[in-house]
Design a protein around this motif. Sequence first.
Motif, PDB file in Angstrom:
ATOM      1  N   GLN A 141       5.890   6.715  14.593  1.00  0.00           N
ATOM      2  CA  GLN A 141       4.571   7.363  14.536  1.00  0.00           C
ATOM      3  C   GLN A 141       3.478   6.343  14.207  1.00  0.00           C
ATOM      4  N   VAL A 142       3.785   5.423  13.298  1.00  0.00           N
ATOM      5  CA  VAL A 142       2.805   4.376  12.968  1.00  0.00           C
ATOM      6  C   VAL A 142       2.483   3.564  14.216  1.00  0.00           C
ATOM      7  N   GLY A 143       3.508   3.215  14.972  1.00  0.00           N
ATOM      8  CA  GLY A 143       3.312   2.415  16.182  1.00  0.00           C
ATOM      9  C   GLY A 143       2.412   3.106  17.187  1.00  0.00           C
ATOM     10  N   HIS A 144       2.653   4.384  17.405  1.00  0.00           N
ATOM     11  CA  HIS A 144       1.840   5.123  18.384  1.00  0.00           C
ATOM     12  C   HIS A 144       0.390   5.262  17.912  1.00  0.00           C
ATOM     13  N   LEU A 145       0.217   5.454  16.629  1.00  0.00           N
ATOM     14  CA  LEU A 145      -1.158   5.549  16.116  1.00  0.00           C
ATOM     15  C   LEU A 145      -1.876   4.198  16.215  1.00  0.00           C
ATOM     16  N   ASP A 168       0.793  -4.816   2.643  1.00  0.00           N
ATOM     17  CA  ASP A 168       1.905  -4.361   3.464  1.00  0.00           C
ATOM     18  C   ASP A 168       2.041  -2.853   3.288  1.00  0.00           C
ATOM     19  N   PRO A 169       1.802  -2.082   4.335  1.00  0.00           N
ATOM     20  CA  PRO A 169       1.907  -0.626   4.201  1.00  0.00           C
ATOM     21  C   PRO A 169       3.285  -0.090   4.573  1.00  0.00           C
ATOM     22  N   ILE A 170       4.200  -0.987   4.925  1.00  0.00           N
ATOM     23  CA  ILE A 170       5.515  -0.534   5.398  1.00  0.00           C
ATOM     24  C   ILE A 170       6.508  -0.512   4.240  1.00  0.00           C
ATOM     25  N   ILE A 171       6.883   0.676   3.855  1.00  0.00           N
ATOM     26  CA  ILE A 171       7.860   0.840   2.775  1.00  0.00           C
ATOM     27  C   ILE A 171       9.167   1.316   3.389  1.00  0.00           C
ATOM     28  N   ASN A 172      10.241   0.622   3.039  1.00  0.00           N
ATOM     29  CA  ASN A 172      11.544   1.016   3.558  1.00  0.00           C
ATOM     30  C   ASN A 172      12.395   1.620   2.451  1.00  0.00           C
ATOM     31  N   ALA A 173      13.460   2.268   2.856  1.00  0.00           N
ATOM     32  CA  ALA A 173      14.373   2.855   1.879  1.00  0.00           C
ATOM     33  C   ALA A 173      15.050   1.737   1.092  1.00  0.00           C
ATOM     34  N   GLY A 174      15.690   2.114  -0.008  1.00  0.00           N
ATOM     35  CA  GLY A 174      16.355   1.123  -0.849  1.00  0.00           C
ATOM     36  C   GLY A 174      17.561   0.512  -0.160  1.00  0.00           C
ATOM     37  N   LEU A 186       3.055   5.955   2.539  1.00  0.00           N
ATOM     38  CA  LEU A 186       1.839   6.551   3.100  1.00  0.00           C
ATOM     39  C   LEU A 186       2.176   7.362   4.345  1.00  0.00           C
ATOM     40  N   SER A 187       1.313   8.277   4.692  1.00  0.00           N
ATOM     41  CA  SER A 187       1.473   8.944   5.987  1.00  0.00           C
ATOM     42  C   SER A 187       1.119   7.930   7.072  1.00  0.00           C
ATOM     43  N   PRO A 188       1.652   8.092   8.286  1.00  0.00           N
ATOM     44  CA  PRO A 188       1.276   7.171   9.366  1.00  0.00           C
ATOM     45  C   PRO A 188      -0.240   7.113   9.565  1.00  0.00           C
ATOM     46  N   GLU A 189      -0.912   8.237   9.392  1.00  0.00           N
ATOM     47  CA  GLU A 189      -2.375   8.271   9.557  1.00  0.00           C
ATOM     48  C   GLU A 189      -3.046   7.395   8.498  1.00  0.00           C
ATOM     49  N   ASP A 190      -2.548   7.459   7.276  1.00  0.00           N
ATOM     50  CA  ASP A 190      -3.128   6.635   6.209  1.00  0.00           C
ATOM     51  C   ASP A 190      -2.888   5.144   6.447  1.00  0.00           C
ATOM     52  N   VAL A 191      -1.707   4.816   6.978  1.00  0.00           N
ATOM     53  CA  VAL A 191      -1.417   3.405   7.274  1.00  0.00           C
ATOM     54  C   VAL A 191      -2.468   2.843   8.217  1.00  0.00           C
ATOM     55  N   VAL A 192      -2.677   3.564   9.320  1.00  0.00           N
ATOM     56  CA  VAL A 192      -3.598   3.057  10.341  1.00  0.00           C
ATOM     57  C   VAL A 192      -5.046   3.125   9.841  1.00  0.00           C
ATOM     58  N   ALA A 193      -5.372   4.134   9.036  1.00  0.00           N
ATOM     59  CA  ALA A 193      -6.726   4.200   8.484  1.00  0.00           C
ATOM     60  C   ALA A 193      -7.000   2.969   7.603  1.00  0.00           C
ATOM     61  N   LEU A 194      -6.025   2.575   6.807  1.00  0.00           N
ATOM     62  CA  LEU A 194      -6.202   1.377   5.977  1.00  0.00           C
ATOM     63  C   LEU A 194      -6.373   0.140   6.853  1.00  0.00           C
ATOM     64  N   ALA A 232       0.849  -1.197   0.000  1.00  0.00           N
ATOM     65  CA  ALA A 232       0.000   0.000   0.000  1.00  0.00           C
ATOM     66  C   ALA A 232       0.880   1.242   0.000  1.00  0.00           C
ATOM     67  N   MET A 233       0.612   2.135  -0.929  1.00  0.00           N
ATOM     68  CA  MET A 233       1.424   3.361  -1.053  1.00  0.00           C
ATOM     69  C   MET A 233       0.532   4.482  -1.556  1.00  0.00           C
ATOM     70  N   THR A 234       1.130   5.650  -1.680  1.00  0.00           N
ATOM     71  CA  THR A 234       0.311   6.802  -2.080  1.00  0.00           C
ATOM     72  C   THR A 234      -0.335   6.578  -3.453  1.00  0.00           C
ATOM     73  N   LEU A 235       0.330   5.795  -4.296  1.00  0.00           N
ATOM     74  CA  LEU A 235      -0.149   5.629  -5.667  1.00  0.00           C
ATOM     75  C   LEU A 235      -1.353   4.704  -5.783  1.00  0.00           C
ATOM     76  N   ASN A 236      -1.566   3.851  -4.793  1.00  0.00           N
ATOM     77  CA  ASN A 236      -2.642   2.854  -4.940  1.00  0.00           C
ATOM     78  C   ASN A 236      -3.533   2.703  -3.715  1.00  0.00           C
ATOM     79  N   LYS A 237      -3.385   3.597  -2.727  1.00  0.00           N
ATOM     80  CA  LYS A 237      -4.126   3.396  -1.466  1.00  0.00           C
ATOM     81  C   LYS A 237      -5.631   3.367  -1.696  1.00  0.00           C
ATOM     82  N   HIS A 238      -6.088   4.057  -2.728  1.00  0.00           N
ATOM     83  CA  HIS A 238      -7.527   4.114  -2.992  1.00  0.00           C
ATOM     84  C   HIS A 238      -8.059   2.809  -3.588  1.00  0.00           C
ATOM     85  N   GLU A 239      -7.161   1.886  -3.947  1.00  0.00           N
ATOM     86  CA  GLU A 239      -7.628   0.623  -4.536  1.00  0.00           C
ATOM     87  C   GLU A 239      -7.329  -0.603  -3.673  1.00  0.00           C
TER      88      GLU A 239
END
Lengths: 363, 103
Positions: A344-348, A201-207, A219-227, A176-183
Motif C-alpha cells: 500500500q505504501v508503494g502504490h501511494l 525511516d517510516p518503515i517498521i518491520n515485525a520483530g 504509521l498508516s500508509p497514508e501517514d508515511v507518504v504524507a510525511l 517515524a511512528m504513531t508515537l512521534n509523527k507529529h515531531e
Amino acid sequence: MDCEQIIELGYSEFSKRIHDKAAGNRIPINGGIDITSRCNLRCAHCYIEGTSTKEEHELTYEEICHIFDQIADEGCLWLLITGGEPLVRPDFSDIYRYAKRKGFIITLFTNGTLLTPRITDLLKDEPPFRIEISLYGITAATYERVTGVPGSFQRCMCGINLVLERKLPLALKTVAMTLNKHEVHDIRKYAESLGVKFRFDPIINAGLERTTGPLEVRLSPEDVVALELADEQRANEWREFCDSSLVISGSDRIYTCGAGSYNFHITSTGDIAECIIARRTKFSILGGKFHQGFYEAIPKVLAQKRTRYSECMSCPIINLCGNCAAHGELEHGDPEAKVEWLCQVGHLRVAAFKAGRPEAAKA
Amino acid sequence: MGNGARIYAKNSNMVARKIAGEMVLVPIRQSVGDLASIYNLNDIGGRIWELIDGKATAGQIKDRIVEEYEVAPEQAEADLTEFLSQLEHMKAVSPVTPVQSAS
C-alpha cells in the motif's frame, strides 16, 4: 614506473569504484555487526526487543576481535558497529580501538544516551566515519513515550552535545511512528539548526522472531507518504527515483535486493546474515568460519527460488514499496509472502511522486 | 641518490588495506589524514609500502623496485623520492635515525 603512486580520490569516487569492483567479484566490503542485542532503552518499535537473542550467548571481546581479523582479511572496509545499543558493553572502547586498528571505515549507530566524555574523547582521538544517533522526539514526553525510559531524553541530548562539542561527524535520524509523527518535522529542523545530516525511516518491520509489538506503532500508509511529501528533500528523491528506477524484477529468486552480495551482517551471537534484518542464513562463523559463511552459506540462501508465483514478480513498482524476503519472513514467517502494508505504501508513493502512473499501479 | 641512505618507518596510525585488489591507506587518528579523501596506492606504490620497514634504506628500496619492475634506475629514484615525500607529508611515514655503531 608510474610516478603517481598515490592517487588521492574524493571519497564518493573511491567508494563507487570499490563498490563496483566488489559487486562484480562478490567481495564482502560492507559489513555490520551487532556487538550486543542488549539495550538500555525499551523502544516501542524495536525489532530486537523481546526476542530470545538477548538471552543467548553474546560474543566475547576475543570472539569479536577474531571476527574483525577474519573480515579484514576477506576485504571488509566499511564496518557498521551497532546492536542493541553498542555502548552497553563495558568493553566498547576496546572493541572500537581494535576495529580502528584493523583499518575499517567505521559507522557507529547509537541511541546516544550512554555517551560519556571519556567515550567521546576516544571517538575524537580515533574518529569514526560517522556517528548516527537516533532521536525519537524533540520533547521529553514524546521521546520517552517511544523509549519507555524516564530521563532518557535528557541523556540523549547530553550525548548529542558531547559529540557536537568535539566536532565529530554526526548524523541524526529517527524512526517515524504513531508515537512521534507529529515531531518528525521538528527533529529535522533541530538537525538543520545544528548543521548535521538527518533522515527518517517510516518503515517498521515485525520483530526478529515475528513479535508483533513494533507493528502496533506503525504509521498508516497514508501517514508515511504524507510525511514524505512534507519533506522536500525526501519528496524530490522519490520523484527522481520514480523517473529512473521503476523496473519489473521478473526474477524467480526470493532475494532480489542485493543482500549478501557484497554486504553481510554478524549477529550478537556470531551468526552471519544476509543483511541486518534478513537472518535466514543462520550460520555460525565462530571458530574462523567467516569465509565459509560468506562464500557457501549465504549463496545457498540467495539462490533459493520462489515456489509459487507472486504478483511482486511482475509489479513495476516493486522498487518503491520495499517488499523483500526479510519483511515477508519477519511479518509472515514466509520470505515469499507479500507484506500488504508495504504494498500500500508503494502504490501511494506512485500516486504522490510519479507523473503518469503505470497501469499496474492503479488501484 | 641524495636521500638514498635515509630510512623510513611506517606510522602505526596509518593502516594499509588491500581491498578489491587496491591498496588503500586508512588513518586511525584524525591528525593523520582526512577521511574526506582516501589514499589509494597503485601497484608499485603498494609494493614500496610493503618494503618500508624501518630498516631498509631508500636506496635499497629503489634497487628492489628496479629489480622487480621495468623501470630505469634514474626514473625509479626520482619517483621514489617524490612518493616518500608525499607519504611523509601525509604523516604516513617518518624518517628514522639509524643507530650509530661505535667505531
